[in-house]
Design an enzyme around this catalytic site. Structure first.
Site, PDB file in Angstrom:
ATOM      1  N   THR A   1      57.053  36.007  64.046  1.00  0.00           N
ATOM      2  CA  THR A   1      57.317  37.335  63.383  1.00  0.00           C
ATOM      3  C   THR A   1      58.604  37.370  62.944  1.00  0.00           C
ATOM      4  O   THR A   1      59.409  36.391  62.771  1.00  0.00           O
ATOM      5  CB  THR A   1      57.363  38.361  64.632  1.00  0.00           C
ATOM      6  OG1 THR A   1      58.597  37.879  65.402  1.00  0.00           O
ATOM      7  CG2 THR A   1      56.403  38.366  65.597  1.00  0.00           C
TER       8      THR A   1
ATOM      9  N   GLU B   1      51.105  39.601  65.446  1.00  0.00           N
ATOM     10  CA  GLU B   1      50.245  39.479  66.813  1.00  0.00           C
ATOM     11  C   GLU B   1      49.113  39.825  66.852  1.00  0.00           C
ATOM     12  O   GLU B   1      48.545  39.630  68.051  1.00  0.00           O
ATOM     13  CB  GLU B   1      51.065  40.542  67.900  1.00  0.00           C
ATOM     14  CG  GLU B   1      52.708  40.057  68.038  1.00  0.00           C
ATOM     15  CD  GLU B   1      53.625  40.527  67.171  1.00  0.00           C
ATOM     16  OE1 GLU B   1      54.860  40.499  67.466  1.00  0.00           O
ATOM     17  OE2 GLU B   1      53.322  41.014  65.930  1.00  0.00           O
TER      18      GLU B   1
ATOM     19  N   LYS C   1      63.680  62.775  64.827  1.00  0.00           N
ATOM     20  CA  LYS C   1      63.512  63.829  65.576  1.00  0.00           C
ATOM     21  C   LYS C   1      64.554  64.859  65.435  1.00  0.00           C
ATOM     22  O   LYS C   1      65.717  64.498  65.594  1.00  0.00           O
ATOM     23  CB  LYS C   1      63.592  63.526  67.347  1.00  0.00           C
ATOM     24  CG  LYS C   1      62.852  64.518  68.153  1.00  0.00           C
ATOM     25  CD  LYS C   1      62.869  63.927  69.303  1.00  0.00           C
ATOM     26  CE  LYS C   1      62.195  64.771  70.446  1.00  0.00           C
ATOM     27  NZ  LYS C   1      61.969  64.549  71.756  1.00  0.00           N
TER      28      LYS C   1
END
Length: 561
Positions: free
Chosen positions: A202, A347, A456
């Site tokens: 990754t 993955e 948020k």
């Protein structure tokens, strides 16, 4: 219970326990190249070299040379399970390494050359690579880190012998000479399907990269499903150009899929600029190309510049990050090219979802169908998805609820390479993707954001992906990224970092006004800041952590009105 009943139940149990009486053949990578050579041997493989010049091969020749490479590696003393690294572009030599290394029972470790030198050293040492095959472009990189590599015994340059380079790099081997150590068309060794076939790391933005070790079985199953009509939809009638690098998640499986179906393969080498790709599409009659959105931005610009209509191109598969709706509309409306949205990860091999409409969508308006196409699509057979809340409980698949996306399946990682077993999956046996998503009742999944990027504001969630897509829909904007900035009243608010197209004339106020009517007023970014470029990681994804670090305080003491 009567004796007769017990006898009948015993007979039924015996029948159930009888094994199926079918042949058992191992699912291995070398079976793919065997099929391609036997039934599609003359299908062309066009390859652009590091010098920009094209060469032509075919599946029969690639099969012969892959077998010879496997034999050469065995002759050199390498055994099944040894890791052999590649640092190469998308070209025929790299394809031979893909198939020859894995087909010979060794593990093909594809390395991303865009990693920082420290990361390159880490992944090579962590994988314990024994050999590195590399293109001439990457000679300076390999030379620079050579003395820090702990296990590498041989360095093989993907070229004919070159005396000048040999002097600069003592002990260097040359691919064409190394190949001659093997026997042409040598027999493949016996391989069990659960043996490792390839290794990819990754390119996370924090910490060291993590290795994902694919098996022959997972690779073949992935290819079988990815070729299906409701997935990548590849066949022997296609001319396939993977622009996604072969050092990135095995080029989304394209080398294996095209061998399986016998398609013509066009490998673009290092020239990934728009004009080079347009010329290849037109000269080789490419029908499907696969890559990330940033690549297709350059392609669309080049089509205009060159006056090409990309007549042969029927489909483009876009993954890596969300495709802006404006790009989808331009491909479809101006060039008649179907844009196929897909999602996956290192993955997941990587196919997790592909966007293919259902028959019931035929009754929808074009606008309605386009809205569905903006999602990342549905999981094909072989993988399952779910979304969970912060408490780990599954959320409803109503297209509204959004939560942490988890996945499991035949080609999904179970444990990271070299990591203590049972540390990778969640307690429920699913893999946590790090994405925030929603799923509707037809199974169409929409990525709302990365869990670390979603904003948020005042207790309400704001998707940066949606805001970026709107910005990209403006004709003056070339690239966009939205990140959270600290705010005195709302905790955090979205700000937009935008890259203009050359010579564009647009103000901050004009760009923010572009959001009116497209999202709720409270979701509109508080600022639009024009920048020269966006920082990216080794796979081209925007480094939002760097943007947050640089711009995260621009709103402090400056509340929105």
């Amino acid at each position: 219970m009567t004796p007769d009943t017990r006898v009948n139940q015993l007979q039924k149990r015996q029948e159930i326990n009888v094994l199926g009486q079918m042949m058992n053949m191992e699912l291995t990578v070398n079976s793919l190249i065997d099929h391609a050579a036997r039934y599609h041997g003359d299908a062309e493989i066009v390859s652009i070299g590091t010098d920009g010049n094209p060469s032509r091969s075919d599946w029969a020749t690639v099969s012969e040379r892959s077998r010879q490479l496997a034999s050469a590696l065995r002759t050199a003393g390498y055994v099944q399970g040894d890791r052999c690294a590649t640092i190469c572009w998308n070209n025929v030599g790299h394809l031979e390494c893909y198939l020859g290394i894995s087909g010979g029972g060794m593990v093909c470790h594809t390395i991303n050359p865009r990693l920082f030198p420290e990361q390159l050293v880490y992944v090579i040492n962590n994988a314990q690579d024994k050999v590195i095959f590399f293109d001439k472009t990457f000679l300076p990189i390999v030379s620079n880190i050579r003395d820090r590599l702990e296990t590498v015994e041989k360095f093989v340059l993907m070229s004919e012998p070159d005396e000048e380079i040999a002097v600069q790099f003592p002990g260097l081997l040359f691919y064409e000479e190394f190949l001659q150590r093997g026997t042409p068309n040598a027999n493949w060794p016996e391989i069990a399907e659960n043996q490792a076939s390839s290794l990819c790391y990754t390119s996370g933005t924090t910490g060291n990269p993590k290795g994902v070790l694919y098996s022959h079985r997972s690779t073949v199953l992935h290819a079988l499903v990815a070729a299906q009509p409701d997935a990548l939809n590849l066949s022997a009638r296609d001319v396939v150009m993977p622009v996604v690098p072969m050092f990135h998640v095995n080029a989304w499986g394209v080398p294996y899929i095209t061998a399986m179906v016998g398609a013509k393969l066009v490998l673009p080498g290092p020239g990934l600029d728009g004009q080079s790709l347009v010329k290849l599409i037109d000269s080789e009659s490419v029908t499907i190309a696969l890559g990330v959105p940033t690549i297709w931005q350059g392609l669309l610009s080049a089509l205009d510049e060159l006056g090409s209509s990309a007549q042969s191109l029927k489909r483009t598969v876009i993954g890596g990050s969300a495709c802006p709706p404006s790009m989808m509309s331009e491909f479809r409306g101006k060039y008649g090219v179907e844009v196929v949205h897909a999602w996956g990860m290192t993955e997941t091999s990587p196919i997790g979802t592909v966007n293919a409409l259902l028959s019931k969508h035929n009754t929808l308006s074009e606008e309605g169908r386009n809205k569905i196409r903006e999602s990342q699509g549905r999981p094909p057979y072989g993988v399952q998805l779910k979304i969970v809340g912060e408490d780990g409980h599954q959320l409803p698949e109503d297209g509204i609820a959004q939560g942490n996306l988890r996945i499991r399946g035949h080609w999904v990682v179970a444990d990271y390479f070299g990591v203590e077993p049972n540390q990778t999956l969640e307690e429920d046996g699913w893999f946590e993707t790090g994405d925030v998503a929603s799923i509707n009742d037809d199974g169409f999944m929409t990525i709302r954001d990365r869990s670390k990027d979603i904003i948020k504001s005042g207790g309400e969630w704001i998707s940066t992906v949606e805001l970026e897509g709107i910005a990209m829909g403006h004709s003056a904007i070339n690239e966009a990224a939205v990140v959270a900035a600290s705010h005195d009243k709302w905790d955090e608010r979205p700000i937009l970092l935008a890259v203009k197209i050359p010579d564009a004339n647009i103000t901050e106020e004009e760009l923010l006004a572009h959001y009116q009517g497209k999202v709720a007023k409270w979701q509109i970014p508080d600022r639009a800041i024009f920048v020269e470029g966006l920082p990216r990681n080794a796979t081209g994804k925007v480094l939002k952590n760097k943007l947050r670090s640089e711009y995260g305080e621009v709103l402090v003491n400056k509340p929105a009105s």
